[in-house]
Every structure is written in C-alpha cells, then in structure tokens.
Design an enzyme around this catalytic site. Structure first.
Site, PDB file in Angstrom:
ATOM      1  N   ILE A 107      31.099  66.266  70.992  1.00 18.02           N
ATOM      2  CA  ILE A 107      30.190  67.299  70.502  1.00 18.02           C
ATOM      3  C   ILE A 107      28.744  66.831  70.681  1.00 18.02           C
ATOM      4  CG2 ILE A 107      30.340  66.411  68.114  1.00 18.02           C
ATOM      5  CD1 ILE A 107      30.120  69.356  67.143  1.00 18.02           C
ATOM      6  N   CYS A 108      27.869  67.774  70.976  1.00 17.12           N
ATOM      7  CA  CYS A 108      26.423  67.539  71.067  1.00 17.12           C
ATOM      8  C   CYS A 108      26.098  66.430  72.067  1.00 17.12           C
ATOM      9  CB  CYS A 108      25.876  67.247  69.668  1.00 17.12           C
ATOM     10  SG  CYS A 108      24.075  67.240  69.545  1.00 17.12           S
ATOM     11  N   GLY A 109      25.390  65.399  71.657  1.00 15.06           N
ATOM     12  CA  GLY A 109      24.959  64.356  72.572  1.00 15.06           C
ATOM     13  C   GLY A 109      26.089  63.628  73.256  1.00 15.06           C
ATOM     14  N   THR A 111      28.607  64.992  74.587  1.00 14.21           N
ATOM     15  CA  THR A 111      28.967  65.721  75.803  1.00 14.21           C
ATOM     16  C   THR A 111      28.099  65.263  76.973  1.00 14.21           C
ATOM     17  OG1 THR A 111      27.456  67.573  75.335  1.00 14.21           O
ATOM     18  CG2 THR A 111      29.717  67.753  74.490  1.00 14.21           C
ATOM     19  N   ALA A 160      31.901  70.677  72.421  1.00  9.45           N
ATOM     20  CA  ALA A 160      31.154  71.630  71.596  1.00  9.45           C
ATOM     21  C   ALA A 160      29.680  71.271  71.596  1.00  9.45           C
ATOM     22  CB  ALA A 160      31.680  71.633  70.161  1.00  9.45           C
TER      23      ALA A 160
END
Length: 214
Positions: A107-109, A111, A160
């Site tokens: 999720i977030c960073g 990814t 995500a």
C-alpha cells in the site's frame, strides 16, 4: 494456517494497517471454518522502528526467517523511507513469495518500492496515482497495467493507494477466506459508511459464539 508477516520500517504509516491487522489478529468476525492466522512483525534488523504516529515497534523476526510458502502473507505498509537500499532484501523476498504462491500486499509508498523492483511491470496494480509511480520510481514499466481504483487484487498480489486501507483490507480478507461472504460485505459497508443497519447486518451474519463477544 496462514502466517502474516508485517514489514515494519521507520515512518511506517500506522493507519494503513489498522483494519487488516486488527481483524486478522482478533478473528472476531471469522467464520467457524476459518483457518488460523498468526501475525508477526518483521524487519531488516531487530532494532526498534518508529512509526509515523510516534509508536515504537520491536520486530518479532528477521527477513531471512520468513517462510517462503503459499500460506505466507507479506504486508508492506507505506512509509517515507522506502528508497533506503536496506529495504532491498524484503523486495527480493516479496518476489520469492509471489513465485511460490504466497500473498504480497503493498500500500502507498510500498507500491513504488515494488514498482522499482519490477514486480508491477506485468500485473494489474494501483497506487497513489499513476503519476506518483512515474515520479518516484525510476524504470517503472507497468503503466499499461495501472488501474485507477483504491485497491486492486491480481491473484496473490494486492495493491492499494494511501486512502485505500479499508478496501485493501477487504481484498486481503477475501483472499484468505477467513470471513463468510455476507460477513465481509456487511463489515465493509459498515466501516465505509458508518450506517447502523450494516452493523446489525454484520452481527446477524456471525456464529452465535462470535456475536456474544461483540
């Protein structure tokens, strides 16, 4: 039994993990037939890390201790420190897990870290926006596989954006099969809307032993 490894690193975004870890750890809405789930924090060393919210976490185990198995689940949270080379070992382990049928959830960073490792080049995925991956990831080649949704599941890879923690949790729970289908839908609707009718619907889906504990 599933073993869920939560990778912890400095500046970890606390809120992104809240929904999924609380449900997998407590099992409060699990079906009667749900497999057991064990949660372990993992990092590149046993030194404490400090989250974005100011919490101190001491890792339970090291990256080399992660079992490469189809019953292993790796959660990679967002953080401002993913560009540190010392996280290369967990990205290599993520690649091993994907190949072995294990589940990798970013999720977030995180990814962007997967994208930088080439793990999103040929699989549907999402992030904080296509521009985010293009801006923060050199050599990113997965633009044609980018999906503009809060969370995207492609088999054993679940990604995500920073605002997609709840949707991410739903897809992880679905992947593990620990909730009944109607329980998962009612749970998601309640936590995404706050409407009391979904809380009552959620309670009605549970085995009587679970309902009595709420």
């Amino acid at each position: 039994m599933f073993t869920v490894y939560v990778y912890v690193l400095d500046t970890l975004a606390d809120w992104e993990l809240g929904h999924v870890t609380s449900e997998l750890n407590t099992g409060r809405f699990f079906s009667k037939a749900a497999p057991r789930v064990s949660i372990k924090t993992v990092s590149y060393s046993k030194e404490p890390i400090h989250t974005m919210g100011g919490l101190t976490v001491v890792p339970d185990c090291l990256i080399d201790e992660i079992a490469v198995s189809d019953t292993s689940v790796l959660l990679l949270p967002g953080a401002n420190t993913w560009n540190d080379p010392k996280h290369g070992a967990i990205l290599a382990k993520a690649s091993e897990l994907l190949s072995a049928g294990g589940t990798v959830c970013a999720i977030c960073g995180a990814t962007a870290a997967l994208a930088g490792a080439g793990l999103l080049d040929n699989r549907p995925h999402t992030s904080n926006g296509l521009g985010f991956l293009e801006m923060f990831t050199s050599g990113y080649k997965g633009t044609s596989f980018y999906v503009d949704e809060q969370s995207v599941a492609d088999g054993n890879l679940i990604t995500a954006g920073s605002t997609g923690g709840l949707a991410w949790a739903k897809q992880i729970i679905k992947r593990l099969g620990v909730f009944e289908v109607d329980t998962l839908e009612a749970w998601y609707e309640y936590f995404s809307t706050g409407k009391p009718e979904y809380f009552y619907a959620l309670m009605q889906t549970l085995p009587s032993s679970n309902s009595a504990q709420q």
